[in-house]
Design a protein around this motif. Structure first.
Motif, PDB file in Angstrom:
ATOM      1  N   ILE A 143      38.418  -4.321 -53.788  1.00  0.00           N
ATOM      2  CA  ILE A 143      39.139  -4.653 -52.551  1.00  0.00           C
ATOM      3  C   ILE A 143      40.186  -3.590 -52.228  1.00  0.00           C
ATOM      4  CG2 ILE A 143      40.646  -6.360 -51.435  1.00  0.00           C
ATOM      5  CD1 ILE A 143      37.975  -7.547 -51.772  1.00  0.00           C
ATOM      6  N   ILE A 184      40.171 -13.608 -55.245  1.00  0.00           N
ATOM      7  CA  ILE A 184      40.775 -12.287 -55.309  1.00  0.00           C
ATOM      8  C   ILE A 184      41.783 -12.234 -56.447  1.00  0.00           C
ATOM      9  CG2 ILE A 184      42.103 -10.551 -54.035  1.00  0.00           C
ATOM     10  CD1 ILE A 184      41.111 -11.789 -51.459  1.00  0.00           C
ATOM     11  N   LEU A 229      35.720 -16.775 -52.036  1.00  0.00           N
ATOM     12  CA  LEU A 229      36.022 -15.428 -52.520  1.00  0.00           C
ATOM     13  C   LEU A 229      37.300 -15.535 -53.346  1.00  0.00           C
ATOM     14  CD1 LEU A 229      35.071 -12.374 -52.093  1.00  0.00           C
ATOM     15  CD2 LEU A 229      36.978 -12.235 -50.493  1.00  0.00           C
ATOM     16  N   ILE A 278      39.797 -17.562 -50.982  1.00  0.00           N
ATOM     17  CA  ILE A 278      39.436 -17.661 -49.570  1.00  0.00           C
ATOM     18  C   ILE A 278      38.118 -18.418 -49.473  1.00  0.00           C
ATOM     19  CG2 ILE A 278      38.764 -16.369 -47.510  1.00  0.00           C
ATOM     20  CD1 ILE A 278      40.636 -14.130 -48.411  1.00  0.00           C
ATOM     21  N   LEU A 297      43.039  -4.392 -56.623  1.00  0.00           N
ATOM     22  CA  LEU A 297      42.495  -5.725 -56.336  1.00  0.00           C
ATOM     23  C   LEU A 297      40.985  -5.730 -56.422  1.00  0.00           C
ATOM     24  CD1 LEU A 297      44.567  -6.518 -53.090  1.00  0.00           C
ATOM     25  CD2 LEU A 297      45.026  -7.418 -55.387  1.00  0.00           C
ATOM     26  N   LYS A 337      44.427  -9.540 -59.004  1.00  0.00           N
ATOM     27  CA  LYS A 337      45.086  -8.248 -59.215  1.00  0.00           C
ATOM     28  C   LYS A 337      44.775  -7.780 -60.633  1.00  0.00           C
ATOM     29  CE  LYS A 337      49.596  -5.992 -59.166  1.00  0.00           C
ATOM     30  NZ  LYS A 337      51.051  -6.174 -59.168  1.00  0.00           N
ATOM     31  N   VAL A 376      45.143 -14.181 -57.426  1.00  0.00           N
ATOM     32  CA  VAL A 376      45.994 -13.918 -56.263  1.00  0.00           C
ATOM     33  C   VAL A 376      45.704 -14.881 -55.110  1.00  0.00           C
ATOM     34  CG1 VAL A 376      46.542 -12.236 -54.458  1.00  0.00           C
ATOM     35  CG2 VAL A 376      46.358 -11.483 -56.820  1.00  0.00           C
ATOM     36  N   ILE A 435      32.525 -13.823 -55.762  1.00  0.00           N
ATOM     37  CA  ILE A 435      32.137 -15.063 -55.076  1.00  0.00           C
ATOM     38  C   ILE A 435      31.820 -16.153 -56.102  1.00  0.00           C
ATOM     39  CG2 ILE A 435      30.298 -16.118 -53.655  1.00  0.00           C
ATOM     40  CD1 ILE A 435      31.946 -14.364 -51.935  1.00  0.00           C
TER      41      ILE A 435
END
Lengths: 212, 212
Positions: free
Chosen positions: B55, B156, B154, B145, B61, B158, B142, B65
């Motif tokens: 990302i 995410i 999703l 989504i 990042l 760090k 983090v 999924i």
């Protein structure tokens, strides 16, 4: 192998391009694809992306990440303007030209022309495919999800038109993309062919790992 | 190669497993990783994922999924409960056991134990790493989504703690994951080693594609 440890403070101190090279490497081998688009005036665009992911098979959905601050923003503009795009696998014949599409060409330049990759229009699908991609498919734009953390976006599309080599589709509908010549990328710029180790059976708790 | 064309109506008519195998193949070669977690009671979990994407590098990042309706939901529960997880590259020695983690083991079973993959705890990082993964890193959760379209999410994270073989880090901080033995996956079950074609120079509009 002797391992080294890198922590957040070490990443913070890295020079920008070193950090980009390092962190991109951690993502493993990735799918490298060319995304083909066309705006309403007919100007074609082609850009390489290495963040394609599978979202679901029914409906058939895939997604990729765009950074609005860098060159492939033309791709995003065209997708949102027209609703259509193509995704084209790289192979050993096309990967160098594909990589070249990441150069910051001006808006009016078609990366198809600039890099010498020929377009293919299949039936009435709006966006251009890459003629020399063996595995390619057309998508309808479905949703843009913004990732506020760093200004990137996840672009989700529905796969509606697929072209694959007939002799690469196996009895269970798995497509042998290695046979089709598809290559993979690691980091930002390293391209690789593959050699299959095995296909594995569907895993069940009471069985040992079994190859097909 | 002679290509065949598959459209939405053809996909709709495919048997479920055939469609899954076919559509997953279109994603190209993907990153296959083991995600290690532990709940607050100390129960460890390990699950294979093939949707890791980069990302951003600053902050570092990555995302993947999850399908809440299938087995790796334990991974998601542990990540949300504790905030930490590890991502471990597969290699030729571990990929068969890694695939086996996709079996639907009961909640109380540690896939580390069930498959014979040893844990490694590095310094004070909360979640367990895979001892025999050469490239591995720890993440802080983090953001989640949700993708309403098909109920996936999703996740995410760090990247905060990284362990890589010292002799695989090149002068520009690129990590040679091929040298580290990392393998790639295509479709749902096909594992592959790689052979580098070339690293490409940073692309500029006024130059031809150049290899490093």
């Amino acid at each position: 192998m002797k391992n080294i440890i890198i922590k957040t403070a070490d990443l913070d101190e890295m020079e920008t391009r070193h950090r980009a090279a390092f962190v991109n490497s951690l993502g493993g081998f990735k799918s490298a694809v060319l995304i083909g688009t066309k705006n309403k005036e007919g100007l074609e665009n082609l850009a390489i992306f290495n963040s394609l992911i599978h979202i679901g098979a029914n409906p058939a959905l895939c997604a990729f990440i765009v950074r609005p601050d860098v060159s492939p923003r033309h791709t995003l503009e065209n997708i949102i303007e027209t609703g259509y795009y193509t995704i084209n696998h790289l192979n050993t014949e096309t990967y160098q030209k594909a990589h070249q599409t990441s150069a910051r060409y001006p808006r009016e330049t078609s990366e198809f022309e600039a890099t010498g990759l020929a377009t293919a229009y299949l039936e009435d699908f709006f966006a251009p495919f890459v003629e020399n991609s063996h595995v390619k498919f057309g998508c309808e734009f479905v949703e843009r999800i913004n990732i506020e953390l760093n200004g990137t976006s996840l672009i989700i599309g529905k796969i509606v038109y697929i072209s694959v080599p007939e002799n690469c589709v196996e009895d269970d509908s798995f497509v042998d993309i290695e046979k089709a010549g598809t290559v993979t990328v690691s980091g930002l710029d390293s391209y690789h062919t593959t050699k299959r180790l095995a296909r594995m059976e569907y895993a069940k708790p009471d069985k040992l790992p079994l190859t097909k």
